[in-house]
Enzyme design. Structure first.
Site, mmCIF file in Angstrom:
data_model
loop_
_atom_site.group_PDB
_atom_site.id
_atom_site.type_symbol
_atom_site.label_atom_id
_atom_site.label_comp_id
_atom_site.label_asym_id
_atom_site.label_seq_id
_atom_site.Cartn_x
_atom_site.Cartn_y
_atom_site.Cartn_z
ATOM 1 C CG HIS A 237 37.845 36.910 36.982
ATOM 2 N ND1 HIS A 237 38.584 35.962 37.644
ATOM 3 C CD2 HIS A 237 36.707 36.275 36.580
ATOM 4 C CE1 HIS A 237 37.939 34.800 37.646
ATOM 5 N NE2 HIS A 237 36.783 34.978 37.013
ATOM 6 C CG HIS A 309 37.548 30.322 43.261
ATOM 7 N ND1 HIS A 309 36.572 30.138 44.193
ATOM 8 C CD2 HIS A 309 37.025 31.201 42.357
ATOM 9 C CE1 HIS A 309 35.501 30.848 43.883
ATOM 10 N NE2 HIS A 309 35.751 31.506 42.771
#
Length: 975
Positions: A237, A309
């Site tokens: 990430h 998300h």
């Protein structure tokens, strides 16, 4: 007036049972579960209040804060021994649902703050929950099933039947609060991998070996804080390992021949390479800041960022989407800009999925859908940021892995964003407090979901508080204008670990973790450092500016804490009380990650085309308009405020009744009211193409995003784009092969249009492993392209709705036999083999159309994308309330197609439908010289869409009312 210190609970419900919309929706969902005997469900909100509150204070709280006096009623009563009981004489079952200990209760936090503002100082603590009365002849086991499937998310909530003990006040975890030493230096490979798995580090064996070697040289073992910090910094990430990897790529065509190449990083070779080769002088920042930045008008820059998300939204839809919006807003604040617009693109499983087909350990798509939409609404509306653009898609591949893309646009004075922390600067935290919410968020995003994820990674769920972020934004804008900080970033993935170590990469930093403000006691040092608790910003502040910044924060009720300083020694040193709990070389932390070497393979798969020609094109068009992907999203979009801040020139809906779809939004921010330039915001996304060929998906997404903003008046020479890749496991060769194809498509199409990338993000490992069934499913490879373009004069913007009867309609761009991945094929249950490809004339067509719009020759324009020409004509007609008569075979390229269905529903790129006044026909055609352009028909007063086929035969004739009914079909229920 009497006072006591007992805990009281306030119940708020609809004044009339028949107005309980949530209860009605739940009743439909219970029926879908196959549970019988439930007559009705009544819902209410619960507020648990602790303090010396008399009846006057309770009544005042209810009337001013807790209940709408017009539509709701409130009742309060004491909690005997801190327990709520359902004994109110109402038949049926009472299901109480509340938050687990340690889960942030933002409603309660704001209630405490607002009660103080009302002068009620005796309220010491608060908590919230819900009550559901299930009325009817229902078995207890069915009530538990309803609670578990529909009412309670065990990741953040718990439930009880008949009575309830709320968790009020501070939460302390048991156990030692110091650090733990991890025996790593002599660990065998199996042990290293077990440590990575058990601690949710998401590090592979090479990476664990690199850490092992580092500590052997150090002559010591790592502390848990250090190991967690390394895992966060090295997470997919945060560092984009796959996009920076060396990739050996093989590509096979349908004839069996293949070619191979070695790729020195997807980001470097394709995305950044395209931007550098284009070299647009108006790009201020690309791929290096929290957001991409371009020039807007003299004295102002605009920034744009889109994040995802996904994993958090799969576990807790409201909180996942809510904090997705909050996080991307902070990205914009992190480049010293004021947020002026939000975007969102959402991908869900089918809302009508049978509960029996739901994979174990997952939430039903209807529940995910409702939670995500509510989360987006909650954050954007409360912060006063308009949500102006987006899309909603549905596919079976998103059942266990929903996709939540959240974007934000900001504006700032040119040169207002300082970028470098300096030795001696203070490390200052503004905004929210730190809690246990959001632990391992960065590393959690780098693994596949399973049926056990909710149990093993529940701490990765974050809870948002938009009110806190709003006041923090206000304070930072003042600090920016006064030049009080030298660097700023947000606490996103990785929390303080990511923010401080990235800001201090060139200097080093020392931080005192015991100074960090906590939501509750009991956090270990590594939890304080890694927590992704929301609404926090980190600033590098010269010591002489500290007092002024504190005064600004105090004036706006923003918590500010100095937790350390940037040192200049190249080390990251963390203290907890008097103990050094972490010491890491910044060089190793940021540059010690071994580069991955991956293998990728892509094979073109032959797929069947539709076998039968459609006989009733009118019925086919109505069927398409009613499809979940194409239908009106007004029931969702109207929940978002798209006009707050007063800058929205073109809104999500346009036309005579403000219910027609807009291609893109246009803003004219208040800061730039001295100029007439606008900002156009649009997007392109079609995962169905990616199932056939990710290269075609990338080409088409860029083409559509550009056409979106060109249609409203953006200058093709001043459009920038963002890429957001959502993919499966890149360590599986075919998944990575598709990713390579998509990156190549991005590179080639960006160069073709001379449109630079300014920012991007990848979300990988969007796969789900069902341990019970033994199956693994990847999402459809999904690429979102977002576009932002400069509109030279917002007064000349146009919209997609037809303007008047008697106008001429043009189709601009060539239609080809490209039905693969189309909405039409999807409605027939096939995918096809030929998705839309490159439109060679596309860039010239965009420039020519922009010239015509600027000359005032265009009344309306709409891009041809999902649903092809048929859906485009229908949307323009519905928006304007006018009819159309069009000749199918007069569109450029239509004479070479195999069928009327192909001419009507092909989704070829580079195409627009344009409305022009008869008197402007000659001038328009001069503007469009050299482009595929043809007159196909005219607008009519009769509200009917008529399409003529060969020999002027009526191939389609449908009234606008029937089209509207299909397009506005309601989807989904309240969950």
């Amino acid at each position: 007036m009497t006072h006591d210190s007992t805990t009281r609970w306030v119940e708020v419900c609809s004044a009339r049972v028949e107005d309980d919309c949530l209860g009605e929706g739940l009743l439909r969902d219970v029926e879908a579960l196959g549970i019988e005997g439930v007559e009705r469900i009544e819902t209410s909100r619960l507020h648990f209040l602790q303090g010396d509150l008399g009846t006057d204070a309770l009544g005042y709280l209810c009337s001013q804060l807790l209940a709408d006096p017009v539509a709701e009623v409130a009742h309060w009563r004491p909690c005997g021994n801190g327990v709520v009981t359902a004994g109110d004489g109402v038949p049926g079952w009472s299901v109480f649902v509340g938050l687990l200990p340690g889960v942030t209760d933002t409603v309660a936090e704001n209630l405490l703050r607002r009660a103080g503002m009302l002068g009620i100082k005796s309220l010491r603590a608060a908590a919230t929950g819900h009550r559901y009365r299930i009325i009817g002849d229902v078995l207890e086991r069915d009530v538990h099933s309803i609670a578990q499937r529909l009412l309670c998310n065990p990741v953040i909530q718990h439930y009880e039947l008949g009575q309830f003990r709320p968790h009020i006040g501070r939460f302390a975890s048991p156990g030692r609060l110091g650090t733990e030493t991890i025996p790593l230096s002599s660990a065998a490979d199996g042990t290293l991998l077990e440590i990575s798995r058990r601690r949710l580090l998401s590090l592979d064996l090479d990476e664990m070996h690199a850490i092992q070697r580092y500590y052997r040289l150090q002559g010591r073992e790592p502390a848990d804080v250090e190991l967690e910090c390394l895992a966060q910094t090295w997470s997919e990430h945060c560092v984009h390992k796959t996009f920076k990897a060396i990739i050996d790529y093989e590509e096979y065509d349908q004839q069996g021949s293949h070619r191979t190449e070695r790729i020195d990083g997807l980001l470097k070779s394709y995305l950044r390479a395209a931007t550098e080769q284009i070299g647009a002088p108006w790009v201020k920042s690309a791929f290096v800041d929290n957001a991409g930045i371009i020039e807007y008008v003299d004295g102002y820059d605009v920034s744009f960022k889109v994040e995802t998300h996904n994993h958090p939204s799969a576990l807790e839809p409201f909180g996942g989407a809510n904090t997705g919006v909050g996080g991307v807003v902070r990205d914009i604040i992190g480049v010293s800009a004021r947020p002026i617009a939000n975007t969102d693109v959402l991908c869900f499983g089918p809302l009508d999925l049978d509960f029996a087909d739901l994979p174990s350990g997952t939430l039903h798509p209807r529940r995910v859908y409702a939670g995500v939409v509510s989360g987006i609404e909650d954050y954007g509306n409360k912060m006063g940021i308009p949500t102006v653009n987006g899309a909603i898609l549905f596919h079976e591949g998103y059942v266990a892995n929903p996709l939540v893309y959240c974007g934000c646009v900001g504006i700032a004075p040119s040169g207002a964003h300082p970028k470098g922390a300096r030795p001696g600067n203070l490390v200052v935290v503004l905004g929210g407090r730190t809690g246990r919410d959001g632990l391992h968020g960065a590393t959690f995003s780098s693994i596949e979901l399973t049926d056990e994820t909710g149990k093993t990674a529940a701490g990765a769920v974050q809870i948002g508080n938009p009110i806190t972020e709003k006041i923090t934004l206000d304070a930072i804008m003042i600090a920016r204008d006064e030049g009080l900080y030298t660097a700023i970033t947000d606490c996103g993935a990785g929390g303080l670990s990511s923010a401080v170590s990235e800001m201090g990469k060139e200097t080093g930093a020392k931080v005192f973790l015991d100074r960090v403000p906590l939501k509750y006691q009991g956090l270990r040092p590594w939890e304080i450092w890694l927590s992704e608790a929301q609404e926090r910003m980190v600033l590098a502040v010269p010591p002489e500016n500290e007092s002024r910044l504190r005064a600004i924060c105090e004036g706006r009720d923003v918590e500010m804490t100095t937790i350390g300083e940037f040192t200049g020694d190249g080390e990251l040193v963390l203290y907890y009380l008097t103990e050094v709990v972490a010491r890491l070389d910044m060089e190793f932390l940021h540059d010690g990650l071994p580069r991955r070497h991956l293998r990728a393979v892509w094979r073109k798969e032959e797929r069947a085309e539709a076998s039968n020609e459609e006989q009733d094109l009118g019925a086919a068009l109505v069927r398409l308009l009613a499809m979940p992907d194409l239908r009106s999203k007004e029931d969702v979009v109207r929940r978002y405020d798209h006009e707050v801040q007063g800058a929205t020139v073109i809104k999500p809906f346009v036309g005579s009744r403000s219910d027609g779809p807009s291609d893109a939004a246009v803003l004219r921010p208040v800061e730039a009211f001295g100029a007439w330039a606008g900002l156009a915001i649009g997007c392109g996304v079609n995962p169905s193409y990616g199932l056939i060929d990710p290269y075609a998906m990338a080409v088409s997404a860029i083409d559509e995003a550009i056409r979106n903003v060109v249609c409203v008046g953006a200058d093709p020479a001043r459009i920038a784009i963002l890429d957001n890749f959502c993919w499966g496991n890149p360590q599986i060769e075919d998944r990575l092969g598709g990713l390579v194809r998509a990156a190549k498509g991005c590179h080639d199409q960006a160069l073709r249009y001379q449109t630079p990338f300014i920012s991007g993000k990848d979300s990988l490992y969007n796969e789900y492993f069902d341990g019970e069934a033994g199956t693994q499913v990847s999402i459809p490879p999904t690429l979102l392209i977002s576009a932002i373009g400069i509109v030279p004069d917002a007064r000349k913007c146009i919209t997609s709705d037809l303007k008047c009867a008697g106008s001429i309609l043009y189709v601009v761009g060539e239609t080809r036999q490209e039905l693969g991945g189309s909405a039409y094929y999807d409605s027939l249950g096939v995918i096809g083999n030929t998705p839309p490809g490159i439109a060679d004339a596309g860039p010239h067509t965009a420039r020519a159309l922009h010239s015509a719009i600027g000359a005032g020759l265009v009344l309306s324009a709409h891009d041809c994308s999902e649903g092809g020409l048929g859906v485009t004509l229908a949307e323009m007609a519905m928006g304007g309330g006018l009819g159309i008569e069009a000749h199918l075979w007069r569109a450029p390229g239509a004479d070479r197609l195999e069928s009327e269905a192909a001419a009507l529903f092909s989704e070829s790129n580079g195409r627009y439908v344009v409305e022009v006044r008869p008197e402007d026909r000659d001038a328009f055609e001069v503007c469009m010289s050299g482009t595929p352009c043809g007159v196909v028909g005219s607008t009519q007063r009769e509200p009917r869409l008529i399409v003529l086929g060969a020999g002027d035969r009526i191939a389609l004739s449908v009234g606008l009312d029937e089209l509207r009914r299909a397009w506005r079909g309601h989807v989904g229920g309240a969950v």
